[in-house]
Design a protein around this motif. Structure first.
Motif, PDB file in Angstrom:
ATOM      1  N   TRP A 215       0.825  -1.206   0.000  1.00  0.00           N
ATOM      2  CA  TRP A 215       0.000   0.000   0.000  1.00  0.00           C
ATOM      3  C   TRP A 215       0.852   1.245   0.000  1.00  0.00           C
ATOM      4  O   TRP A 215       0.534   2.229  -0.665  1.00  0.00           O
ATOM      5  CB  TRP A 215      -0.926   0.015   1.215  1.00  0.00           C
ATOM      6  CG  TRP A 215      -2.076  -0.925   1.093  1.00  0.00           C
ATOM      7  CD1 TRP A 215      -2.299  -1.823   0.092  1.00  0.00           C
ATOM      8  CD2 TRP A 215      -3.156  -1.094   2.011  1.00  0.00           C
ATOM      9  NE1 TRP A 215      -3.455  -2.533   0.331  1.00  0.00           N
ATOM     10  CE2 TRP A 215      -4.003  -2.090   1.498  1.00  0.00           C
ATOM     11  CE3 TRP A 215      -3.499  -0.481   3.225  1.00  0.00           C
ATOM     12  CZ2 TRP A 215      -5.162  -2.498   2.150  1.00  0.00           C
ATOM     13  CZ3 TRP A 215      -4.658  -0.887   3.870  1.00  0.00           C
ATOM     14  CH2 TRP A 215      -5.472  -1.894   3.334  1.00  0.00           C
ATOM     15  N   ASP A 371     -15.362   3.611  -6.096  1.00  0.00           N
ATOM     16  CA  ASP A 371     -14.030   4.133  -6.393  1.00  0.00           C
ATOM     17  C   ASP A 371     -13.111   4.138  -5.172  1.00  0.00           C
ATOM     18  O   ASP A 371     -11.926   4.449  -5.284  1.00  0.00           O
ATOM     19  CB  ASP A 371     -14.136   5.554  -6.965  1.00  0.00           C
ATOM     20  CG  ASP A 371     -14.939   6.458  -6.054  1.00  0.00           C
ATOM     21  OD1 ASP A 371     -14.774   7.699  -6.136  1.00  0.00           O
ATOM     22  OD2 ASP A 371     -15.740   5.936  -5.255  1.00  0.00           O
ATOM     23  N   PHE A 372     -13.644   3.820  -4.011  1.00  0.00           N
ATOM     24  CA  PHE A 372     -12.785   3.768  -2.831  1.00  0.00           C
ATOM     25  C   PHE A 372     -11.921   2.524  -2.885  1.00  0.00           C
ATOM     26  O   PHE A 372     -12.337   1.485  -3.381  1.00  0.00           O
ATOM     27  CB  PHE A 372     -13.628   3.678  -1.548  1.00  0.00           C
ATOM     28  CG  PHE A 372     -14.271   4.944  -1.127  1.00  0.00           C
ATOM     29  CD1 PHE A 372     -15.020   4.979   0.037  1.00  0.00           C
ATOM     30  CD2 PHE A 372     -14.162   6.117  -1.869  1.00  0.00           C
ATOM     31  CE1 PHE A 372     -15.642   6.144   0.460  1.00  0.00           C
ATOM     32  CE2 PHE A 372     -14.783   7.287  -1.464  1.00  0.00           C
ATOM     33  CZ  PHE A 372     -15.531   7.287  -0.280  1.00  0.00           C
ATOM     34  N   PRO A 373     -10.732   2.614  -2.305  1.00  0.00           N
ATOM     35  CA  PRO A 373      -9.912   1.411  -2.214  1.00  0.00           C
ATOM     36  C   PRO A 373     -10.618   0.331  -1.413  1.00  0.00           C
ATOM     37  O   PRO A 373     -11.312   0.638  -0.445  1.00  0.00           O
ATOM     38  CB  PRO A 373      -8.668   1.894  -1.466  1.00  0.00           C
ATOM     39  CG  PRO A 373      -8.661   3.359  -1.586  1.00  0.00           C
ATOM     40  CD  PRO A 373     -10.084   3.793  -1.749  1.00  0.00           C
ATOM     41  N   GLY A 374     -10.454  -0.895  -1.832  1.00  0.00           N
ATOM     42  CA  GLY A 374     -11.025  -2.006  -1.065  1.00  0.00           C
ATOM     43  C   GLY A 374     -12.453  -2.326  -1.431  1.00  0.00           C
ATOM     44  O   GLY A 374     -13.079  -3.178  -0.797  1.00  0.00           O
ATOM     45  N   ASN A 376     -13.590  -3.911  -3.779  1.00  0.00           N
ATOM     46  CA  ASN A 376     -13.820  -5.212  -4.392  1.00  0.00           C
ATOM     47  C   ASN A 376     -13.340  -6.356  -3.510  1.00  0.00           C
ATOM     48  O   ASN A 376     -13.209  -7.485  -3.965  1.00  0.00           O
ATOM     49  CB  ASN A 376     -13.130  -5.273  -5.757  1.00  0.00           C
ATOM     50  CG  ASN A 376     -11.619  -5.215  -5.616  1.00  0.00           C
ATOM     51  OD1 ASN A 376     -11.094  -4.708  -4.629  1.00  0.00           O
ATOM     52  ND2 ASN A 376     -10.908  -5.736  -6.592  1.00  0.00           N
TER      53      ASN A 376
END
Lengths: 411, 135
Positions: A215, A371-374, A376
């Protein structure tokens, strides 16, 4: 002296305050409503009043602010978790308008998120002089943190310092009014025992070293000055303080979100696919852990098969009881990724105790922030679920105060 | 600073997969791709793609970028003697703090599309920092 007592039910939608000046002529930071009535008046809810100006105070001591603690090493107030959480309650969280543009605070209708870096007792120069990192308790004023969180919890506004992350200085304070839900986010929400006791719920975000490295590479690689070596060196140098001061807090957390590299792809340590574990403490008031199929049993579940087709590497769930630092816990684990909407809704429909208000709420929340990280994988899923659990906790706490007497006194 | 997007999912976390950045001309400009397809960060300046609206914010971005570079150099120097010293860990902690501050600003500009000076500049449009940044 006439006393007007009005009973009200606090629910998620209603507000205790009607129109409130933050500071009254009396100089107290309290919620007050001034009624001017002529002669006798009977309200359908309460007794009659024959007072002139009636000051009705939303009594601070009875309507408590719910306080949530979030331990995270990834900056404050702007983290994805915070955004998901405030989104569950509705409304976008924004920095206070008209204040210091470098404020770390976020405010929405229901929630206020405070960054605990604001309680640094040493600014950047001070820390350099004393040779302590921001992770070290010596750089933080826990007395002030305790006093102010306690004040906010009991409905009293505070003037909170601002730590400016750009200049590294402590800026003049900003006024924080007590919200319905106060979230304190930072490195040490559970470090001090007094502060810990004020928390209605606490979460620890536990990122494994491999994932942290991946990250931070994504975060820093494009910056001039950074290289894989410098990113690695920075993580390594901070590790001793992190292990000594931050990591031990996870034993106190009601929920730990542990993020690890996947086990689905042998030898994969790039941190693309993640294995996320939601470790939930048993016996926490107002919090019932999420489970799969049969509470208290041990389940291994691969949703992909005849009814659901998933692309590589698929999705794998695990659920079961365990112990964590001597506490009884339930662990729900997801390894893999969601590629399509129907995978997400399928998984949601098989989870129990997620405290959703309608079928598909978790999926809807995840889509809202695709669109936020995580979004999926398990990080987004569990952060969203924890958000719903916190909402549930809030409603339970406030419902248990069905009679919140508001006392009116003659001004 | 190049916007990084992985596979078809925006904001997918993880490290940069070896092949995609080296075959993508936009990204390979900022990464030296050697014969093994591995990446190294180029020292070349990449044009900022953030949506900084006001001059003040654009200056802030630049300032943070410069600070990162400076602090990384400082940290390497300080740690040369003793990697376990207090000075060394404080130096890298500063690098972390500034890196995070820059990332937060970038996040605000790119994903939330809000300039932190927005409210201030509505009230004080005539100040130097509120000059609208023209590309």
């Amino acid at each position: 002296m006439a006393v007007c007592t009005i009973y009200t039910t606090q629910s998620l939608k209603s507000t205790c305050s009607i129109s409130t000046p933050t500071k009254t002529h009396l100089g107290f930071h309290q919620k007050q409503v001034v009624f001017y009535s002529t002669g006798k008046r009977t309200s359908k809810r309460g007794s009659s009043s024959s007072c002139g100006p009636c000051v009705i105070t939303c009594s601070a001591g009875d309507s408590q602010t719910v306080v949530i603690g979030l331990a995270a090493d990834s900056g404050c107030g702007k983290s994805t978790f915070m955004r998901r959480l405030t989104s569950v309650f509705g409304g976008a969280a924004e920095p206070p308008k008209g204040g210091n543009p470098d404020s770390n605070t976020l405010i929405s209708d229901m929630t206020t998120v405070i960054c605990l870096d604001d309680y640094h007792s040493l600014d950047r120069t001070g820390r350099k002089e004393k040779g302590v990192t921001a992770l070290d308790p010596k750089a933080n004023n826990f007395d002030l943190m305790y006093e102010q969180v306690k004040a906010l919890k009991s409905g009293v506004a505070v003037d909170k310092p601002i730590y400016n992350h750009v200049t590294g200085l402590l800026d003049p304070p900003e006024l924080i009014k007590p919200p319905k839900i106060l979230v304190i986010e930072g490195l040490h929400p559970m470090f001090d025992e007094r502060v810990r006791d004020l928390l209605d719920f606490s979460i620890y975000l536990d990122i494994s070293n491999e994932v942290k490295f991946a990250w931070k590479i994504q975060r820093d690689m494009a910056e001039r000055g950074h290289s894989l070596e410098s990113i690695k060196a920075s993580i390594e140098a901070r590790k001793p303080d992190f292990d000594a001061f931050i990591d031990p807090q996870k034993q106190y957390a009601d929920a730990v979100i542990e993020v690890l590299p996947t086990q689905l792809i042998p030898g994969d340590n790039e941190g693309r696919v993640l294995r996320v574990r939601l470790i939930m403490k048993e016996g926490v008031k107002h919090f019932s852990p999420v489970y799969l199929f049969d509470e208290g049993s041990t389940i291994s579940w691969i949703p992909c098969g005849r009814k659901l087709t998933c692309s590589y590497p698929g999705i794998k769930f695990h659920y079961g009881p365990d112990t964590y630092f001597g506490n009884e816990v339930s662990i729900l684990e997801m390894d893999g990724q969601f590629d399509r909407l129907d995978e997400l809704i399928y998984v949601e429909s098989h989870l129990s105790n997620i405290s959703a208000k309608f079928y598909g709420e978790v999926t809807q929340q995840m889509l809202k922030h695709a669109d936020f990280p995580g979004s999926n994988n398990g990080t987004g899923l569990f952060q969203t679920i924890v958000g719903l659990k916190i909402r549930d906790l809030y409603e339970q706490i406030t419902a248990s105060k069905t009679a919140a007497p508001l006392e009116a006194t003659k001004a | 600073m190049a916007t990084l997007r992985f596979h078809s999912l925006i904001g997918n976390l993880g490290s940069i997969p070896a092949l995609s950045s080296c075959s993508n001309p936009r990204m390979s400009a900022s990464f030296h791709c050697n014969s093994k397809g591995e990446k190294r960060v180029s020292r070349m300046t990449v044009k900022a793609m953030g949506a900084a609206k006001y001059k003040g914010t654009q200056m802030r971005e630049k300032q943070l970028a410069e600070m990162i570079e400076k602090k990384v150099t400082e940290a390497k120097e300080v740690c040369e003697g003793d990697e376990t010293s207090d000075e060394c860990k404080v130096a890298w902690d500063e690098v972390e703090e500034i890196s995070q501050a820059k990332a937060d600003l970038r996040l605000r500009l790119e994903i939330e599309k809000k300039d932190p000076l927005e409210f201030f500049c509505q009230e004080n449009p005539e100040t130097e920092e509120c000059r609208v940044y023209e590309d």
